[in-house]
Design a protein around this motif. Structure first.
Motif, PDB file in Angstrom:
ATOM      1  N   ASP A  71       0.700  -0.971   0.153  1.00 14.47           N
ATOM      2  CA  ASP A  71       0.214  -0.149   0.082  1.00 14.47           C
ATOM      3  C   ASP A  71       0.838   1.856  -0.080  1.00 14.47           C
TER       4      ASP A  71
ATOM      5  N   ALA B 211       0.219   4.489   0.504  1.00 12.53           N
ATOM      6  CA  ALA B 211      -0.521   4.855   1.715  1.00 12.53           C
ATOM      7  C   ALA B 211       0.849   4.554   3.035  1.00 12.53           C
ATOM      8  N   SER B 212       1.434   3.043   2.724  1.00  6.18           N
ATOM      9  CA  SER B 212       2.350   3.110   4.560  1.00  6.18           C
ATOM     10  C   SER B 212       3.460   3.100   4.075  1.00  6.18           C
TER      11      SER B 212
ATOM     12  N   PRO C 280       5.943  10.340   3.748  1.00  5.22           N
ATOM     13  CA  PRO C 280       6.164  11.470   2.727  1.00  5.22           C
ATOM     14  C   PRO C 280       7.280  11.529   2.917  1.00  5.22           C
TER      15      PRO C 280
ATOM     16  N   PRO D  73       3.559  13.470  -0.124  1.00  5.14           N
ATOM     17  CA  PRO D  73       2.722  11.952   0.101  1.00  5.14           C
ATOM     18  C   PRO D  73       3.920  11.556  -1.402  1.00  5.14           C
TER      19      PRO D  73
END
Length: 357
Positions: free
Chosen positions: A98, A100-101, A104, A110
């Protein structure tokens, strides 16, 4: 190379077990693995106490696939090429990742926006952008020096043995570039029977002068030993031979073949959560920039570029030696992993038959 094969075989056969405080990380060896050890492994161990067992393989995708299919997985993380990452993911052999894991950028951008195009895959995260180039020994040519991709195939003008990767991937594309096919059209041409014939016909012109190599550490050694006067190679391996050992080698960037290397976690990895932790740590902005202190491969994150400075010797500016430097990309070809996912089997069969012929 023999050591690599022994290590890989032992890893597959005996199950190199890792405790909860150890991770088995498989990569390509040599100066490339050293760059990972310095930039990723050591600081991660210092931060977490988790030991990294660094294991070499000629192609880490091979033991990974073998282990998952056998249901006996001891690898926690492997460094693999883009086409292998896509293929193994499609075959269900890799853990999904993922975006998102992932951490940033320092300014909060991101990860999904900070990595360069193509660097984030469903089951893999790129760390470097690297190039296959060719290089020559400057002491072997007293007059005009090789400067174009076509010169690699011109044994009349530049006599001597050539080192070439023993695989159709990169060799066929290089042959077409040398035969005058524009980079933007190479995969369209190679996707036709006539284009494949054309590539092999070009390879025919140097077949009797080729010394084949299979592992990344071999090309600089072939040059150093005088077995070849020029060879294809991974740009970082040649850079290190020049910077660390003072070898009289020169890189020719014309016709460069650009690709990614990516971290992937096999299905059934024994230490999944720790592997994910290491993956996130080693793909943050600073860590990717730190790797460039040790080898001339471009970081896969945009935010890392401004942090790339001097080589680990504190003398050499690394930016000019990156495959992603605009000056080095004037006639470059970016790997098309979808093409190789579709044509890998048939072109390998044709290549092996050509070698045997």
């Amino acid at each position: 190379m023999k050591t690599t094969l022994i290590l890989t075989t032992a890893l597959v056969a005996s199950g190199f077990a890792a405790s909860a405080q150890e991770l088995n990380v498989v990569s390509w060896g040599g100066s490339y693995t050293k760059s990972q050890v310095e930039a990723y492994h050591k600081p991660f161990t210092e931060m977490t106490g988790i030991k990294i067992n660094s294991i070499d393989a000629d192609n880490p995708a091979t033991p990974l696939k073998t282990q998952v299919e056998a249901g006996n997985v001891t690898i926690d993380l492997a460094d693999i090429e883009l086409s292998d990452a896509i293929r193994l993911c499609d075959e269900g052999l890799l853990e999904p990742i993922d975006p998102a894991s992932l951490p940033p950028a320092p300014d909060g951008t991101p990860a999904i926006e900070d990595f360069v195009d193509g660097a984030l895959q469903d089951c893999a995260v790129a760390t470097i952008v690297w190039g296959t180039i060719y290089a020559y020994d400057t002491t072997k040519f007293t007059g005009e020096k090789p400067s174009k991709i076509g010169d690699f195939f011109d044994t009349e003008k530049f006599p001597g043995k050539r080192g070439l990767l023993k695989a159709p991937k990169r060799s066929l594309e290089m042959a077409l570039l040398a035969d005058g096919v524009p980079a933007a059209e190479v995969y369209d041409v190679l996707g036709t029977p006539e284009g494949v014939d054309r590539a092999f016909a070009k390879l025919d012109t140097i077949k009797n002068d080729v010394v084949w190599w299979e592992a990344g550490a071999q090309p600089p050694q072939l040059l150093a030993d005088g077995e070849v006067v020029m060879t294809t190679a991974y740009n970082g391996r040649i850079f290190n031979a020049i910077a660390d050992e003072g070898k009289p080698f020169q890189i020719v960037w014309d016709g460069q073949y650009i690709d990614f290397d990516l971290w992937a976690i096999p299905k059934g990895a024994p230490n999944l959560e720790a592997a994910k932790q290491f993956l996130a740590f080693s793909t943050d902005t600073q860590r990717l920039a730190d790797q460039a202190k040790w080898i001339a491969y471009g970081p896969a994150r945009k935010s890392s570029a401004s942090l790339v400075g001097l080589y680990q010797d504190g003398k050499i500016e690394m930016a000019p030696h990156m495959p992603t430097n605009p000056d080095n990309m004037t006639n470059s070809l970016v790997n098309d992993p979808e093409f190789w996912a579709d044509h890998d089997v048939e072109l390998n069969e044709r290549f092996n038959a050509w070698l045997a012929g």
